[in-house]
Write an enzyme that holds these catalytic residues in place. Structure first.
Site, PDB file in Angstrom:
ATOM      1  N   GLY A  30      37.922  30.330  56.230  1.00 58.36           N
ATOM      2  CA  GLY A  30      36.939  30.474  57.293  1.00 58.36           C
ATOM      3  C   GLY A  30      36.405  29.187  57.858  1.00 58.36           C
ATOM      4  N   GLU A  31      36.777  28.039  57.257  1.00 60.96           N
ATOM      5  CA  GLU A  31      36.302  26.759  57.792  1.00 60.96           C
ATOM      6  C   GLU A  31      36.926  26.488  59.162  1.00 60.96           C
ATOM      7  OE1 GLU A  31      37.285  23.786  54.941  1.00 60.96           O
ATOM      8  OE2 GLU A  31      35.980  24.621  53.380  1.00 60.96           O
ATOM      9  N   ALA A  34      15.401  43.161  74.286  1.00 60.50           N
ATOM     10  CA  ALA A  34      14.864  43.770  75.518  1.00 60.50           C
ATOM     11  C   ALA A  34      13.589  44.573  75.267  1.00 60.50           C
ATOM     12  CB  ALA A  34      15.911  44.650  76.207  1.00 60.50           C
ATOM     13  N   GLY A  35      12.980  44.398  74.104  1.00 58.23           N
ATOM     14  CA  GLY A  35      11.735  45.099  73.820  1.00 58.23           C
ATOM     15  C   GLY A  35      10.606  44.662  74.743  1.00 58.23           C
ATOM     16  N   ASP A  55      11.951  35.573  82.697  1.00 56.11           N
ATOM     17  CA  ASP A  55      11.891  35.036  81.339  1.00 56.11           C
ATOM     18  C   ASP A  55      13.101  34.142  81.109  1.00 56.11           C
ATOM     19  OD1 ASP A  55      10.824  34.557  78.873  1.00 56.11           O
ATOM     20  OD2 ASP A  55      10.757  36.650  78.241  1.00 56.11           O
ATOM     21  N   LYS A 113       0.026  39.886  76.432  1.00 54.37           N
ATOM     22  CA  LYS A 113       0.558  40.723  75.354  1.00 54.37           C
ATOM     23  C   LYS A 113       0.336  40.045  74.009  1.00 54.37           C
ATOM     24  CE  LYS A 113       5.242  38.810  75.438  1.00 54.37           C
ATOM     25  NZ  LYS A 113       6.648  39.009  75.796  1.00 54.37           N
ATOM     26  N   GLN A 128      12.493  28.479  66.871  1.00 56.11           N
ATOM     27  CA  GLN A 128      11.611  27.847  65.881  1.00 56.11           C
ATOM     28  C   GLN A 128      11.484  26.377  66.276  1.00 56.11           C
ATOM     29  OE1 GLN A 128      13.615  29.370  62.157  1.00 56.11           O
ATOM     30  NE2 GLN A 128      11.510  29.874  61.617  1.00 56.11           N
ATOM     31  N   ASP A 139       4.513  36.556  79.634  1.00 53.70           N
ATOM     32  CA  ASP A 139       3.502  36.029  78.708  1.00 53.70           C
ATOM     33  C   ASP A 139       2.914  34.754  79.313  1.00 53.70           C
ATOM     34  OD1 ASP A 139       5.410  33.970  78.190  1.00 53.70           O
ATOM     35  OD2 ASP A 139       6.306  35.217  76.630  1.00 53.70           O
ATOM     36  N   ARG A 198       2.063  39.914  69.840  1.00 57.16           N
ATOM     37  CA  ARG A 198       3.211  40.257  68.997  1.00 57.16           C
ATOM     38  C   ARG A 198       2.727  40.518  67.577  1.00 57.16           C
ATOM     39  NH1 ARG A 198       8.276  39.549  70.940  1.00 57.16           N
ATOM     40  NH2 ARG A 198       8.545  38.336  72.866  1.00 57.16           N
TER      41      ARG A 198
END
Length: 318
Positions: A43-44, A230-231, A224, A198, A103, A175, A200
């Site tokens: 898999g490398e 898609a929430g 966005d 909103k 992050q 947002d 979260r």
């Protein structure tokens, strides 16, 4: 488009979005470079560059997107290392979608900052410049110690929307963090903006609390940087209809579209979802409601300006 004396510019591609790389190369009047990206039995990632790149300006087109994000990241890093060891003059990573960007800070204790980690990995691998589109947060540019060309996807989306001649439009930010992105498109459409307030309660879950501005009787255009499950998008569309919007459109540069996004979009009141091809849409992610715009022309023009040492920012200056 490339002159005969510009043979030193070469476009290469990993397996993440080869169609986009070919489109960019065709726009520039060249072809994608000869490189094979395969897998060893365990898999490398195995990279073989089958042409000389000594002294050349190399542009690697590789978004770090799914379906297997880590494989695409490793392909990009290993390709950069191969070109560095083959004595390429410059190595530019053209990363239309910059993964691991969500992050970008420590929101709580013991969290990584993966957006910075990715910047460090690219630099260590030998990348000397990065071209990307609509980073999740613009300040990620500061994580790099090499030049970053952060291209906006908004003008591409705005031009398409403008051609539709929508009646009484209003641009809506989903947002508070997306207000600047929404304002950019609103200025091009010469219309007002509204902001969804909103919260979260947990990752991937959004609850609309309030609306800043008015959408009553208007055509709402939500903007966005990406659509994942898609929430937020569908919940926002539902709220906008409750607040009196006549129709709801949505624009997102990066179509991540993980489950259950397609079902939510299909069942939503969104009339059209406009995305770009920074991430390729697999057959199961294609839908009559989804319109895909190409970023190849703007990336090709950016590559050409970098190669010729011209201003990149002038591409978006009126």
């Amino acid at each position: 488009m490339l002159e005969d004396n510009a043979k030193a510019l070469r476009i290469f591609s990993g397996n993440a979005n080869p169609d986009l790389a070919r489109e960019i190369a065709a726009y520039l009047g060249t072809t994608v470079g000869d490189a094979a990206i395969n897998r060893f039995n365990n898999g490398e990632v195995q990279v073989m560059v089958n042409e000389s790149v000594r002294g050349k300006d190399i542009f690697i087109v590789q978004p770090t997107c799914g379906p297997i994000v880590n494989d695409n990241v490793m392909e990009l890093l290993i390709m950069a290392d191969a070109f560095k060891r083959a004595s390429a003059k410059h190595i530019t990573a053209v990363v239309p979608y910059y993964g691991y960007a969500r992050q970008d800070r420590k929101a709580r204790g013991r969290e990584p900052i993966t957006a910075k980690l990715m910047a460090d990995l690219l630099t260590t691998a030998g990348v000397t410049r990065v071209v990307t589109i609509d980073l999740h947060a613009a300040q990620i540019q500061g994580f790099f110690n090499i030049p970053v060309d952060h291209m906006p996807g908004g003008p591409i989306l705005a031009d398409y929307i403008k051609e539709k001649n929508l009646e009484n439009p209003v641009v809506v930010s989903p947002d508070l963090g997306g207000v600047s992105r929404a304002r950019l498109i609103a200025e091009k459409l010469n219309c007002s903006i509204a902001i969804i307030d909103k919260r979260r309660p947990e990752p991937g879950v959004a609850e609309v609390m309030n609306l800043i501005g008015s959408v009553e009787g208007k055509t709402a255009i939500m903007v966005d940087d990406m659509v994942d499950t898609a929430g937020s998008l569908t919940e926002g569309a539902r709220a906008l209809m409750k607040f009196g919007a006549k129709e709801v459109y949505a624009c997102c540069t990066h179509a991540v579209l993980t489950a259950p996004a397609m079902q939510r979009i299909d069942e939503s009141g969104i009339k059209e979802l406009i995305v770009t091809n920074t991430i390729p849409l697999t057959p199961e992610k294609q839908h009559p409601k989804i319109k895909v715009l190409s970023v190849a022309p703007i990336l090709a023009e950016t590559i050409l300006r970098i190669y010729n040492e011209l201003s990149v920012s002038q591409l978006f200056e009126d």
